[in-house]
Motif scaffolding. Structure first.
Motif, PDB file in Angstrom:
ATOM      1  N   GLU A 119     -53.159 -31.272  -3.232  1.00  0.00           N
ATOM      2  CA  GLU A 119     -53.067 -32.728  -3.183  1.00  0.00           C
ATOM      3  C   GLU A 119     -51.995 -33.238  -4.128  1.00  0.00           C
ATOM      4  N   ALA A 120     -51.930 -32.640  -5.292  1.00  0.00           N
ATOM      5  CA  ALA A 120     -50.925 -33.073  -6.256  1.00  0.00           C
ATOM      6  C   ALA A 120     -49.521 -32.822  -5.722  1.00  0.00           C
ATOM      7  N   ARG A 121     -49.336 -31.667  -5.163  1.00  0.00           N
ATOM      8  CA  ARG A 121     -48.009 -31.357  -4.629  1.00  0.00           C
ATOM      9  C   ARG A 121     -47.705 -32.219  -3.417  1.00  0.00           C
TER      10      ARG A 121
ATOM     11  N   ILE B 149     -61.445 -22.619  -3.886  1.00  0.00           N
ATOM     12  CA  ILE B 149     -60.914 -23.513  -2.856  1.00  0.00           C
ATOM     13  C   ILE B 149     -60.717 -24.903  -3.439  1.00  0.00           C
ATOM     14  N   GLN B 150     -61.634 -25.291  -4.264  1.00  0.00           N
ATOM     15  CA  GLN B 150     -61.476 -26.588  -4.907  1.00  0.00           C
ATOM     16  C   GLN B 150     -60.205 -26.620  -5.747  1.00  0.00           C
ATOM     17  N   ARG B 151     -59.985 -25.569  -6.427  1.00  0.00           N
ATOM     18  CA  ARG B 151     -58.804 -25.522  -7.281  1.00  0.00           C
ATOM     19  C   ARG B 151     -57.520 -25.637  -6.470  1.00  0.00           C
ATOM     20  N   VAL B 152     -57.413 -24.844  -5.435  1.00  0.00           N
ATOM     21  CA  VAL B 152     -56.160 -24.870  -4.686  1.00  0.00           C
ATOM     22  C   VAL B 152     -56.015 -26.183  -3.925  1.00  0.00           C
ATOM     23  N   THR B 153     -57.138 -26.761  -3.567  1.00  0.00           N
ATOM     24  CA  THR B 153     -57.056 -28.034  -2.858  1.00  0.00           C
ATOM     25  C   THR B 153     -56.534 -29.130  -3.770  1.00  0.00           C
ATOM     26  N   VAL B 154     -57.015 -29.130  -4.971  1.00  0.00           N
ATOM     27  CA  VAL B 154     -56.525 -30.132  -5.918  1.00  0.00           C
ATOM     28  C   VAL B 154     -55.035 -29.942  -6.161  1.00  0.00           C
TER      29      VAL B 154
ATOM     30  N   LEU C 295     -44.380 -30.966   3.929  1.00  0.00           N
ATOM     31  CA  LEU C 295     -45.841 -31.085   3.966  1.00  0.00           C
ATOM     32  C   LEU C 295     -46.465 -30.030   4.881  1.00  0.00           C
ATOM     33  N   ASP C 296     -45.794 -29.797   6.010  1.00  0.00           N
ATOM     34  CA  ASP C 296     -46.305 -28.746   6.890  1.00  0.00           C
ATOM     35  C   ASP C 296     -46.308 -27.397   6.183  1.00  0.00           C
ATOM     36  N   ASP C 297     -45.222 -27.141   5.509  1.00  0.00           N
ATOM     37  CA  ASP C 297     -45.128 -25.863   4.788  1.00  0.00           C
ATOM     38  C   ASP C 297     -46.196 -25.773   3.701  1.00  0.00           C
TER      39      ASP C 297
END
Lengths: 109, 1244
Positions: free
Chosen positions: B69-71, B61-66, B90-92
């Motif tokens: 955030e970058a995207r 989860i940390q990985r995908v969250t980072v 952003l919604d997508d």
């Protein structure tokens, strides 16, 4: 006595094992889990007692003992045989149960 | 990705992951005292599951969250988007994030279930195997069974191009009962289990009773007798019948696996008796894990409280949360399990204090298990010793009779369909009544233990039958005196004792521990039955060759149908086609057997022979071809299997090329297109390298928090992630364009051409490298190199033989970061490298730094990806010198992609180095770093090459001719002391103790021959003495060198051509001569193999052939004509040098021919016709031709005797050859007396 998985636990054994769990200090969330644990312990205890009996029979007596088992000898006859061949048979069983109890409790410390 | 996940039933409730992790960290932080006892496997179960969930979920989860955030920032900062567009995006993006988190949480269950596969012991549970639902029914499961599950599931999955979802795998005796309805794959511990036998016995008894009872309808007595006999015989026969029926189903392809499992050790004593080390060993043996984690190093990391980060260092774990379908789930499961168990290898007391009542009870229960089982084992040993004293023969004979009768009954019913007929048509009241009586009788038997008695009798019978099979396969089924039952085996050795002890969960222990019907193909199950005196080879059973990349150790018995038992036995015992008439027997068996499965049997046999061939080193291609001729469809079957086994496409084509040529039009369905299909299986590398202690206590903490890939400590300080315009790490897949302008100068081309023409030299330099460094800015990628071995292979494609040098080296990075890699060149022979480098073969020396999924070599990818680009410098340290290569291209390939044949000079044969780093799995792909020598390196290599006789190689129209070659002839040849050292270094590079071919050895001697030819040989001894005094040369090098010099002298003295040719024709003239001979050659490098071979031949051929004899092409073809019907392709066309009388036929080719010839003439599997085809030409040939041949043999024998390496092997070939010649000539002893005398003298 100890080779039948489906054998019901005798009241004496049930009491012994309940006391064992009580002394262990283990707390179970429900009665079902506790009873399953007792059954599990009973199986191992039953097996252990059988081993102790074997260990205390001479080679010849052991063969004879197996022969009796083959023909599905009644429990009373087997018990009589064992008491004849093993001095202080009752004491032996008691000591074995005590040993079992000690091993179990020691594993929790 | 949707996975077929089901929640495990009966799982204990777990605490919050964070809480568990915290307490584990707390526990581990205080685990300094290692003297305290460690938790056993069961102790760890609960906390292990929680830990895995916690770490996996949190990290992913940390990985995908980072990433999110970058995207997200990239969208916000994108000035090209309107606010509305940004909101939509952003919604997508947020939806994607939530979906990804949901998926991670879902996969969390996968990890849990995977571990339960190993950890749960007493419940019926479900687990995910190979990304598909697998139901594991049954109760007690030994770890062995689970290993087999993984292995078999893996094998099954590997065979499916499009594996369906929802495949069901069942394990256990209960599964056997249910299997007919539900299971696609059955894995059962023992179909002889009494429960199973009783159940099927009852079923068969009913059928049998129907038969008898039918008779009873005609006569009253029949029914009474019928049910009794039917119950007894059917009880056995039914089980046998069911077993055979199952086998038939497998053979017909209706079922995939029917495998009897062997329970090891103490029945009912599973969990506690399995130590972690034995578990590791089992897994390693089964190729389920590639490395072992060092416990001490893990503990060191534990002390830092770094559990989660340690987990992250395992590639396999990553795949659990990300990409489970693309990797090897068996390994993943194991890795996860091992990682967790190792991580939790903390002190017992610290964990115990934090366990719940149930958890502590389980721990105590495990302790009791240990205690009781230990006593049980001693009691069982004693019981066996007592009860084995007598009656075994009596029981065995009775059992054998009973078994035989039962088997016959079952077979008969199955074969003639009696039972089915009865079931369908005879349902009279009488029959039903008889059935009922039979059931009652069966129940009676059961209640009175007689049924069990019969089962035991049957087991004894099975033991005897097994021994009969063994003896039969050994060809000595004459005596049973030496047959001993297995020791410590209650069920097989004691009828009486077996019935008293059952496993702790009710599984009956009356199972034979070692019997053939267990079907454990690939594993010699009967070892304990075989006295070593009967089969001396038994100590080296035919175990799978795990070192050979072509053959993965795996089971393949299920496809064998009726022949499985015998053939598997024969194979296991290493007896397959070992005796003279074995192949004929097997062919006969094929004729007699079920023709429907003949092709499968042929395929099995062919592969078994191939394996045996690899194990022994004996070429047995001809036997395989014979089998394929028996049933060409077997050829297709084996092809399909090899595809399934992930043997590389190139290798399959190569291997089958010979077979196909031999089979000709009989195999029209050879499906080459199939080979071209991308197969997920090819993603798995085929090498089986093992790494121990890979982690070295490296602290990866900083990288994890920064969402960066782990970096070895030695590199961490220099790590500077490249960022792209969006502000985060450069994504994968970029390609740096190569500016070719700097390489287009004529001077550079000349240098490259020259260097390439001396490719062997450069390759040897690389093979001798002791360190390879890739450097760019502050990024350093460093390897130490230990040469492992060098081999030379012959690639035979399109009728051409090419000598290919292939070197494999072990690369070890320095300090605490150990890696293993392959350093290879022209790796056409080795599929693992082909797999990694399709398209980059044969374009020059390549360095493959090959890691694969499941071990930390994959870190290479992470290290190199995005970090090195054009301009990076690849430095090769070799022989005290450094050679620099400049990177001109970096490309990243996804798994399955084929590398471009990019190099612009590829078609012109320019030199390059390609550094390939890869994991080759899980979609990570590989990074290819293309490098070319810098101009300084080219000059350095030129300088080194020149003194060795490799003169400058002109390019273009200014090539020298015979007329103007005087300058080149007079070119000075260095004979300085440093040159001698360099030559010695060359020799030491090719470790004479290592296996290399004679060609390569002789090629390494070429400089000495050159020196000798220039009358400089006498200078050597003095130089050597000086070197010895100065400590620059070791005494053994002197010895070797003197041996070589002696050999050179002998050659020169004995072979006039050697001396005269070298005196009159130097190399430049030789090349010019070739240009004249082959005007269409163009640039030399375009025909490099031919040139190199001919250059080599210039040295080699005079030593091999007596060139005073003129061999015409017709001579060769008349003898060696390459009769394709005999299973080998035509030998290459001899190469004649015009204007000479010499036909050059390379030593390699001739050696190969001799091997083929010896094989064909000696091979017991060949028919008389085949033999005659080979021998008759010799017998009937004209005297002169045969004499030439024998003369050639004598010359070859001299070479072999002086080749230092492989002498015994080559001598054996020659000896066999001589023996065959003797046999062939024996028919006309008078005529060939003189020849025989020569042969005898040689042979003596």
């Amino acid at each position: 006595m100890y080779n039948n998985n489906n054998k019901k636990i005798t009241p004496q054994m049930q009491l012994f094992l309940e006391n064992l769990l009580l002394d262990s200090g283990l707390k179970f969330t429900d009665e079902f889990t506790k009873q399953k644990m007792i059954e599990d312990l009973y199986f191992k205890l039953d097996e252990f007692l059988g081993i102790v009996i074997e260990e205390n029979l001479s080679d010849d007596d052991l063969v004879e003992y197996f022969n009796l088992r083959v023909v599905n000898t009644k429990a009373e006859t087997l018990e009589k045989f064992l008491k004849t061949k093993i001095p202080n048979f009752d004491n032996l069983i008691s000591m074995a149960m005590l040993e079992f109890r000690n091993v179990y409790l020691s594993s929790l410390n | 990705m949707v996975l077929g996940v089901e929640v495990i039933r009966g799982q204990p409730e777990t605490k919050q992951p964070e809480e568990n992790l915290a307490r584990l960290k707390s526990a581990s932080a205080n685990s300094a005292n290692e003297s305290e006892g460690l938790l056993n496997t069961r102790d760890l179960r609960v906390v292990a599951l929680e830990l895995a969930k916690s770490v996996l979920t949190k990290r992913n989860i940390q990985r995908v969250t980072v990433e999110y955030e970058a995207r997200k920032q990239a969208i916000i900062n994108n000035s090209d988007l309107t606010d509305g567009q940004k909101k939509l995006k952003l919604d997508d993006l947020n939806r994607q994030l939530q979906a990804e988190i949901a998926r991670i949480k879902q996969n969390e269950g996968v990890g849990v279930m995977a571990m339960n596969l190993w950890l749960e012991q007493r419940r019926i549970y479900k687990a995910l195997v190979n990304g598909r639902l697998a139901e594991i029914a049954g109760q007690d499961r030994h770890i062995e069974a689970v290993c087999r599950l993984i292995e078999e599931a893996e094998m099954k999955y590997s065979r499916m191009q499009n594996p369906p979802s929802g495949r069901v795998i069942r394990i256990g005796s209960e599964a056997f009962n249910k299997s007919r309805t539900f299971a696609d794959m059955i894995i059962t511990d023992n179909i002889w289990n009494s429960k199973v036998a009783a159940k099927f016995g009852a079923s068969a008894a009913r059928s049998f009773a129907r038969v008898v009872a039918t008779g009873a309808s005609l006569g009253a007595v029949g029914g009474v007798v019928g049910w009794f006999v039917g119950a007894a015989a059917g009880g056995i026969g039914g089980a046998v019948n069911k077993y055979l029926q199952l086998r038939h189903e497998v053979a017909r392809g209706e079922r995939d696996i029917a495998l009897g499992l062997q329970e090891e050790g103490e029945l009912g004593n599973y969990t506690a008796s399995i130590s972690l080390s034995s578990l590791f060993q089992k897994l390693k043996d089964k190729d389920l894990v590639n490395f072992v984690i060092d416990v001490n190093k893990i503990n060191a990391a534990l002390e830092k409280g770094d559990l989660a980060l340690r987990l992250d260092s395992l590639d396999g774990l990553e795949c659990l949360g990300v990409n489970i379908t693309d990797i090897d789930p068996g390994r993943v499961n194991v890795l996860v399990y091992l990682a967790v168990v190792q991580l939790l290898n903390v002190k017992r007391s610290e964990i115990l204090g934090q366990l719940s009542g149930e958890e502590r009870a389980e721990v105590a229960s495990a302790k009791i298990d240990d205690f009781v089982n230990e006593r049980l084992k001693a009691a069982r040993d004693r019981r066996n010793a007592i009860l084995n004293k007598g009656n075994l023969w009596e029981i065995g004979i009775a059992g054998g009779i009973g078994f035989g009768a039962g088997a016959a009954t079952g077979l008969a019913m199955d074969t003639f369909g009696v039972r089915g007929f009865i079931n369908e048509h005879l349902t009279s009241k009488v029959a039903r009544g008889a059935v009922r009586v039979a059931e009652i009788s069966q129940e009676w038997f059961k209640n009175h233990d007689i049924a069990e008695y019969w089962v035991n009798i049957k087991e004894q019978a099975a033991t005897i039958v097994n021994n009969i099979i063994v003896y039969y396969n050994q060809g000595s089924a004459t005596s049973f005196e030496n047959t001993q039952p297995p020791q410590n085996n209650t069920s097989s050795s004691s009828v009486l004792g077996s019935r008293f002890y059952s496993t702790s969960n009710g599984t009956d222990s009356t199972q034979p521990q070692n019997h053939t019907n267990s079907g454990g193909g690939g594993k010699p199950l009967l070892k304990s039955y075989i006295p070593a005196s009967i089969n001396p080879d038994f100590d080296t059973p035919n175990l799978p060759d795990t070192q050979n990349p072509e053959f993965q150790p795996r089971l393949w018995t299920p496809d064998l149908g009726w022949m499985e038992g015998r053939l598997t036995l024969a194979y296991n015992l290493g007896l397959l086609v070992r005796q003279d008439d074995d192949l004929k027997k097997i062919l006969d068996e094929l004729d007699k057997g079920d023709q429907k499965v003949r092709a499968r049997n042929v395929a099995f046999l062919a592969e078994a022979i191939q394996r045996e061939s690899i194990r022994t080193g004996q070429d047995r291609t001809s036997e395989v071809i014979t089998l394929f001729k028996k049933d060409p469809e077997g050829f297709i079957k084996l092809q399909q299997k090899w595809i399934g086994d992930r043997i590389s496409e190139g290798r399959i084509k190569e291997m089958f090329g010979e077979f196909k040529a031999a089979l000709g039009d009989t195999v029209s369905t050879f499906n080459e297109s199939t080979l071209g299909q991308p197969s997920p299986l090819l993603n798995r590398p085929l090498d089986t390298y093992e790494i121990i202690d890979n982690y070295g206590g490296i602290d990866y903490s900083g990288q994890i928090e920064a969402n960066q890939p782990p970096i070895p400590e030695v590199l961490r300080e220099s790590y500077r992630p490249q960022t792209n315009q969006n502000g985060h790490t450069e994504p994968t897949g970029f390609v740096t364009e190569f500016d070719q302008s700097s390489l287009n100068s004529e001077q550079f081309k000349k240098q490259v051409e020259q260097l390439y023409s001396n490719r062997f030299f450069l390759e040897r330099k690389l093979l001798a490298a002791n360190q390879i460094t890739l450097r760019q800015n502050n990024n350093i990628f460093n390897f130490k190199v230990d040469v492992e071995y060098i081999v030379e292979v012959i690639k035979n494609q399109n009728g051409e033989n090419t000598i290919i040098t292939t070197g494999w080296s072990k690369l070890n990075s320095p300090e605490s970061y150990n890696e293993v890699a392959l350093l290879s060149f022209n790796n056409a022979e080795y599929p693992v490298l082909n797999t990694l480098s399709e398209g980059v073969n044969n374009i020059g020396p390549n360095i493959f730094i090959s890691g694969h999924y499941g071990d930390p070599r994959g870190t290479f990818n992470i290290l190199t990806e995005g970090r090195f680009s054009e301009g990076a410098i690849l430095t090769v340290q070799s022989g005290g010198e450094e050679y620099e290569f400049e990177v001109f291209k970096v490309e990243t390939k996804k798994a399955g992609d084929v590398a471009d044949q990019f190099f612009p000079f590829n078609n012109e044969g320019k030199i390059q180095i390609i550094l390939v780093t890869c994991t080759d799995a899980g979609g990570v792909g590989r990074v290819l770093i293309y490098a070319q020598p810098t101009e300084e390196t080219l000059l350095k290599l030129q300088e080194e090459l020149r003194p060795q006789g490799y003169e400058q190689q002109p390019v273009g129209d200014d090539q020298p001719s015979l007329e103007n070659s005087s300058d080149l002839e007079n070119e000075p040849v260095s004979n300085t002391t440093p040159e001698v050292y360099r030559l010695l270094e060359e020799i030491s590079i090719i470790n004479l103790e290592t296996y290399i071919s004679d060609d390569l050895l002789l090629a390494s001697l070429k400089p000495f021959f050159d020196l000798y030819s220039n009358n400089n040989l006498e200078l050597l001894p003095g130089q050597l003495e000086n070197g010895l005094r100065e400590g620059k040369i070791e005494p053994d090098q002197i010895i070797k060198l003197h041996q070589i010099i002696d050999l050179a002298k002998q050659r020169a003295e004995k072979d006039s051509l050697f001396a005269s040719n070298l005196e009159t024709i130097n190399k430049s003239q030789f090349r010019s001569y070739l240009r004249t001979t082959y005007p269409d050659l163009g640039s030399l490098h375009t025909v490099k193999p031919e040139i190199e071979e001919l250059i080599a031949l210039k040295t080699l051929v005079p030593q091999v052939l007596d060139c005073s004899e003129i061999y015409t092409e017709e001579d060769f073809s008349s003898i060696f004509g390459g009769d394709q019907s005999l299973g080998f392709p035509p030998l290459p066309k001899p190469q004649r040098i015009p204007d000479t009388s010499y036909v050059f036929y390379s030593w390699v080719d001739l050696h190969q021919f001799m091997a083929d010839f010896a094989r064909l003439t000696q091979d017991p599997g060949y028919t008389q016709d085949s033999y005659d085809k080979i021998t008759n030409p010799l017998i009937n040939a004209d005297f002169g031709l045969l004499e030439k041949y024998i003369h050639n043999l004598e010359k070859m024998s001299e070479l072999v005797n002086h080749s230092y390496l492989g002498v015994e092997q080559n001598r054996n070939v020659l000896t066999r050859y001589v023996e065959n010649l003797k046999a062939g000539l024996n028919s006309n002893i008078t005529r060939w007396f003189s020849l025989l005398s020569r042969i005898v003298s040689f042979n003596s």
